[in-house]
Design a protein around this motif. Structure first.
Motif, short mmCIF file in Angstrom:
data_model
loop_
_atom_site.label_atom_id
_atom_site.label_comp_id
_atom_site.label_asym_id
_atom_site.label_seq_id
_atom_site.Cartn_x
_atom_site.Cartn_y
_atom_site.Cartn_z
N LEU A 48 0.87 -1.28 -0.13
CA LEU A 48 -0.06 0.15 -0.02
C LEU A 48 0.74 1.45 0.06
CD1 LEU A 48 -3.15 -0.75 2.39
CD2 LEU A 48 -3.22 -0.66 0.23
N SER A 49 1.93 1.32 0.87
CA SER A 49 2.91 2.34 0.75
C SER A 49 3.49 2.66 -0.43
CB SER A 49 3.76 2.16 2.04
OG SER A 49 4.63 2.90 1.97
N VAL A 50 3.93 1.38 -1.25
CA VAL A 50 4.39 1.67 -2.37
C VAL A 50 3.42 2.17 -3.45
CG1 VAL A 50 5.55 0.35 -4.45
CG2 VAL A 50 6.30 0.08 -1.91
N ASN A 51 2.23 1.74 -3.48
CA ASN A 51 1.27 2.20 -4.38
C ASN A 51 0.92 3.48 -4.35
OD1 ASN A 51 0.91 -0.28 -5.63
ND2 ASN A 51 -0.72 -1.05 -4.24
N GLN A 52 0.69 4.00 -2.87
CA GLN A 52 0.46 5.32 -2.36
C GLN A 52 1.85 6.34 -3.10
OE1 GLN A 52 0.35 6.63 1.58
NE2 GLN A 52 -0.55 8.30 1.21
N SER A 53 2.90 5.76 -3.18
CA SER A 53 3.90 6.82 -3.41
C SER A 53 3.93 6.96 -5.12
CB SER A 53 5.29 6.11 -3.22
OG SER A 53 5.58 6.14 -1.68
N GLN A 54 3.46 5.56 -5.84
CA GLN A 54 3.44 5.80 -7.11
C GLN A 54 2.30 6.64 -7.68
OE1 GLN A 54 2.91 1.52 -7.66
NE2 GLN A 54 5.11 1.29 -8.07
N LEU A 55 1.20 6.62 -6.83
CA LEU A 55 -0.08 7.54 -7.21
C LEU A 55 0.24 8.81 -7.01
CD1 LEU A 55 -3.01 5.37 -5.81
CD2 LEU A 55 -2.71 5.95 -8.05
N ASP A 57 3.22 10.25 -7.37
CA ASP A 57 4.13 10.76 -8.79
C ASP A 57 3.34 10.85 -9.68
OD1 ASP A 57 6.61 10.57 -6.92
OD2 ASP A 57 6.94 8.40 -7.68
N GLN A 58 2.19 9.84 -9.92
CA GLN A 58 1.20 10.22 -10.99
C GLN A 58 0.44 11.51 -10.87
OE1 GLN A 58 -0.54 6.34 -11.13
NE2 GLN A 58 0.99 5.59 -12.29
N VAL A 59 0.02 11.70 -9.93
CA VAL A 59 -0.63 12.82 -9.72
C VAL A 59 0.26 14.24 -9.85
CG1 VAL A 59 -1.64 14.47 -7.69
CG2 VAL A 59 -2.34 12.21 -8.10
N ARG A 60 1.59 14.06 -9.37
CA ARG A 60 2.45 15.27 -9.63
C ARG A 60 2.61 15.48 -11.13
NH1 ARG A 60 5.41 12.60 -5.82
NH2 ARG A 60 5.08 13.46 -3.67
N GLN A 61 2.77 14.40 -11.81
CA GLN A 61 3.11 14.49 -13.37
C GLN A 61 1.86 15.23 -14.09
OE1 GLN A 61 3.96 10.47 -14.58
NE2 GLN A 61 5.98 10.62 -13.58
N ILE A 62 0.64 14.39 -13.53
CA ILE A 62 -0.74 15.11 -14.26
C ILE A 62 -0.78 16.66 -13.81
CG2 ILE A 62 -3.22 15.05 -14.00
CD1 ILE A 62 -2.63 11.93 -13.69
N SER A 63 -0.38 16.96 -12.60
CA SER A 63 -0.49 18.53 -12.35
C SER A 63 0.43 19.22 -12.99
CB SER A 63 -0.15 18.53 -10.68
OG SER A 63 -0.26 19.88 -10.33
N ARG A 64 1.59 18.79 -13.22
CA ARG A 64 2.57 19.50 -14.01
C ARG A 64 2.06 19.65 -15.41
NH1 ARG A 64 6.58 17.01 -10.61
NH2 ARG A 64 6.88 15.36 -12.29
N ALA A 65 1.35 18.52 -15.93
CA ALA A 65 0.89 18.69 -17.64
C ALA A 65 -0.12 19.52 -17.69
CB ALA A 65 0.65 17.28 -17.96
N VAL A 66 -0.86 19.59 -16.62
CA VAL A 66 -2.12 20.47 -16.70
C VAL A 66 -1.58 21.92 -16.51
CG1 VAL A 66 -4.14 21.31 -15.32
CG2 VAL A 66 -3.71 18.71 -15.80
N ALA A 67 -0.66 22.16 -15.64
CA ALA A 67 -0.26 23.68 -15.51
C ALA A 67 0.61 24.07 -16.92
CB ALA A 67 0.86 23.51 -14.44
#
Length: 102
Positions: A48-55, A57-67
């Motif tokens: 769960l901890s690993v999956n949370q970290s991966q999520l 990271d994905q949210v950060r990438q999406i946020s940067r792409a949207v910006a």
């Protein structure tokens, strides 16, 4: 699939959520019943901890792409507005030129 199994194991009353008491009760029961359950819980919590970290990271990438997209759109909007102002200025000068020649 493993997370769903764990969730259903913890959701004692089948209410679709896990209360603190359900969580504590299930863990204490597993600790008494089997050492394997202890390993299973540690494994699941680690995953769960690993999956949370991966999520995250994905949210950060999406946020940067949207910006980036928002900045690009704003830049295009500003460029369109600037072009429109230049065109209006040219039209105005042409109109003045035509009227002064008349």
């Amino acid at each position: 699939a493993e997370l769903e199994q764990l969730f259903h194991m913890l959701d004692e009353d089948g209410g679709g959520s896990i209360s603190k008491d359900e969580f504590k009760f299930a863990l204490s029961r597993w600790m008494r019943e089997s050492k394997t359950a202890n390993h299973f819980v540690k494994y699941m919590v680690s995953n769960l901890s690993v999956n949370q970290s991966q999520l995250q990271d994905q949210v950060r990438q999406i946020s940067r792409a949207v910006a980036t997209l928002a900045a690009d759109l704003q830049g295009q909007k500003d460029a369109d507005a600037s072009t429109s102002l230049r065109e209006e200025s040219i039209r105005s000068k042409l109109t003045k030129t035509k009227s002064s020649k008349s």
